[in-house]
Scaffold this motif. Structure first.
Motif, PDB file in Angstrom:
ATOM      1  N   UNK A 233      58.700  30.032  62.785  1.00 20.89           N
ATOM      2  CA  UNK A 233      58.174  30.478  64.071  1.00 20.89           C
ATOM      3  C   UNK A 233      59.237  30.399  65.162  1.00 20.89           C
ATOM      4  N   UNK A 234      59.997  29.312  65.176  1.00 23.69           N
ATOM      5  CA  UNK A 234      61.028  29.143  66.199  1.00 23.69           C
ATOM      6  C   UNK A 234      62.112  30.222  66.076  1.00 23.69           C
ATOM      7  N   UNK A 235      62.500  30.533  64.833  1.00 28.23           N
ATOM      8  CA  UNK A 235      63.505  31.578  64.620  1.00 28.23           C
ATOM      9  C   UNK A 235      62.968  32.956  65.011  1.00 28.23           C
ATOM     10  N   UNK A 236      61.695  33.184  64.697  1.00 25.79           N
ATOM     11  CA  UNK A 236      61.110  34.470  65.100  1.00 25.79           C
ATOM     12  C   UNK A 236      61.021  34.551  66.618  1.00 25.79           C
ATOM     13  N   UNK A 237      60.812  33.410  67.268  1.00 24.83           N
ATOM     14  CA  UNK A 237      60.735  33.384  68.728  1.00 24.83           C
ATOM     15  C   UNK A 237      62.037  33.856  69.370  1.00 24.83           C
ATOM     16  N   UNK A 238      63.183  33.416  68.849  1.00 22.82           N
ATOM     17  CA  UNK A 238      64.453  33.837  69.449  1.00 22.82           C
ATOM     18  C   UNK A 238      64.674  35.337  69.239  1.00 22.82           C
TER      19      UNK A 238
ATOM     20  N   UNK B 219      56.742  32.959  73.305  1.00 29.69           N
ATOM     21  CA  UNK B 219      56.010  31.764  73.740  1.00 29.69           C
ATOM     22  C   UNK B 219      54.950  31.388  72.708  1.00 29.69           C
ATOM     23  N   UNK B 220      54.248  32.388  72.176  1.00 26.87           N
ATOM     24  CA  UNK B 220      53.218  32.113  71.163  1.00 26.87           C
ATOM     25  C   UNK B 220      53.835  31.494  69.906  1.00 26.87           C
ATOM     26  N   UNK B 221      54.980  32.033  69.464  1.00 28.67           N
ATOM     27  CA  UNK B 221      55.633  31.495  68.265  1.00 28.67           C
ATOM     28  C   UNK B 221      56.159  30.084  68.496  1.00 28.67           C
TER      29      UNK B 221
END
Length: 485
Positions: free
Chosen positions: A47-52, A64-66
């Motif tokens: 999730x954090x990697x998808x967020x970037x 923000x959701x990820x």
């Protein structure tokens, strides 16, 4: 969970990591999404990697959701605080960003990059509080534009750049010859005198003031009309558009559909080129407001810093006021609506509602003015939360109902990078056009513009590649916080 499934998920993550390093952000998102579908609650890094990746594509709401989901899985996962802080900062939500960055700093107090981001965020929060403390009622506000005294800006004999006709005492005027000389001066990375710059800016502001929030344009059957999307400070690509399609003129009218500035580091040159033609051909050069023609976006993404570096802080304030007078939408031949972002969270919005918007303000956080600047189309029917965290995602049925209610044929909008420079969606009822090729020197996309003929108003698309520009990187004047994003 089956170890083989976990192994497959990690393999998808590794492939996504490789795509991210190659700046293929959409492919990276697909890879992380595959990993999540296989192991939805196992690894917060998915999730954090998808967020970037979402941040790189300016989908801050999705980021923000990820990041929030990553923290639900592991509240100690520091990178997720970084990502959520980055996304909130990009949206101008500095207090929320500061909260997350402080939490991250407690976990890694020696992180130099994080320390810099924390300092920048604290500075923005202090600035915001200071401005709030100094705020006065609207009726007591003195516009900076009204305080500009052109007679005090003498053009020195030593100035060697393009000159308008006239003199310091009696005033100045300009023609196409001056505009072309100005464009060449900009091409050579030089600036025009600040007196001439203010002459253009203030004249354009008066023209925008005289226009309604929604402008109706008539295109005769034997004439054409061009719509361009985001340019984002990519001056040399703007010149390329005019080399392909001709300069704006009475026989070659244009709309530039918002986001003229920010990110690209030649935003000053872009905006003066556009405003110069607006002043020359007020009925044939049209500019619509985008979400980046706003105070917060300009402070974060570079335009504010660029104007102050190339001219003065007073000019930056006059630009802010001028942007507030930009029309919000145009209707071509009563058939095609042109606006920057998209449609609305309510079903009953009409063209008359757009006409009635009191637009001289910074964009609000909600309502139809906000949604016109920020919303995006979606293939999903109905309305869903925006991936940007502002506005709404609207489906094909929303587009169709709006067009039928307002007796229109087509919506043209911009606001999103498209690999081919444009995309037609919602069963041919909506077209996105984006005119900044190889956006930010990293996306590899084409640019495009749309040409309509008055007799049938069918969109014709022209695509083009990026052209070389001087070695000034995108975001060179942006808030230092943004460099780590």
């Amino acid at each position: 969970m089956d170890p083989k499934v976990i192994e497959e998920a990690d393999r998808a993550k590794d492939e996504a990591n490789a795509a991210f390093k190659a700046r293929h952000f959409a492919a990276a998102i697909a890879g992380y999404t595959q990993a999540i579908s296989l192991n939805p609650n196992g690894n917060p890094a998915y999730y954090s990697n998808r967020a970037i990746c979402h941040i790189k594509l300016e989908s801050y709401g999705a980021a923000i959701a990820d990041a929030t989901k990553a923290l639900e899985i592991d509240p100690t996962f520091v990178k997720a605080y970084y990502r959520r802080g980055d996304a909130n900062f990009a949206l101008g939500k500095f207090k929320l960003a500061l909260k997350d960055l402080k939490l991250a700093a407690k976990a890694v107090p020696r992180d130099v990059d994080l320390k810099k981001k924390l300092e920048e965020c604290e500075k923005e929060v202090k600035r915001q509080r200071f401005e709030e403390a100094l705020a006065v009622p609207d009726e007591e506000v003195v516009l900076v534009s009204s305080t500009v005294d052109l007679s005090m800006m003498d053009v020195e004999e030593s100035y060697k750049g393009p000159r308008m006709s006239g003199n310091n005492k009696d005033g100045y005027s300009f023609d196409l010859e001056f505009i072309k000389a100005m464009l060449q001066e900009f091409r050579e990375q030089k600036l025009i005198h600040r007196r001439f710059a203010f002459e253009i800016l203030l004249k354009a502001q008066e023209l925008f003031k005289s226009q309604p929030s929604l402008v109706e344009i008539s295109i005769p059957d034997d004439q054409h009309f061009t719509v361009c999307g985001d340019v984002h400070g990519q001056y040399y690509d703007l010149l390329n558009i005019w080399e392909i399609n001709g300069y704006p003129s009475e026989s070659n009218p244009y709309i530039f559909n918002g986001d003229f500035v920010d990110r690209g580091s030649f935003s000053v040159e872009v905006i003066f080129a556009l405003l110069g033609f607006k002043c020359l051909y007020p009925d044939h050069m049209h500019l619509a407001r985008g979400n980046h023609e706003s105070k917060n976006m300009n402070k974060i993404y570079g335009f504010d810093g660029e104007v102050k570096a190339k001219y003065t802080s007073v000019m930056a304030d006059v630009f802010r006021e001028t942007f507030c007078w930009l029309p919000l939408a145009y209707v071509l031949n009563s058939r095609v609506l042109v606006l920057h972002g998209g449609l609305f969270s309510k079903d009953d919005v009409t063209l008359d509602d757009i006409k009635k918007i009191d637009r001289f303000r910074e964009p609000p956080d909600e309502g139809i003015m906000c949604e016109m600047l920020w919303s995006d189309p979606s293939p999903i029917p109905g309305r869903t939360p925006s991936k940007r965290g502002v506005g709404v995602a609207f489906g094909p049925d929303v587009t169709r109902n709006f067009l039928e209610r307002n007796k229109l044929d087509l919506i043209v909008r911009s606001h999103e990078v498209k690999e081919s420079g444009y995309e037609v969606e919602h069963g041919g009822l909506l077209a996105t056009v984006f005119s900044a090729p190889n956006y930010c020197d990293q996306m590899g996309n084409k640019g495009a513009f749309i040409r309509f003929n008055g007799n049938d108003m069918v969109p014709h698309f022209t695509t083009f590649d990026a052209v070389p520009h001087p070695d000034v990187k995108p975001m060179a004047f942006a808030n230092q916080f943004m460099y780590g994003m």
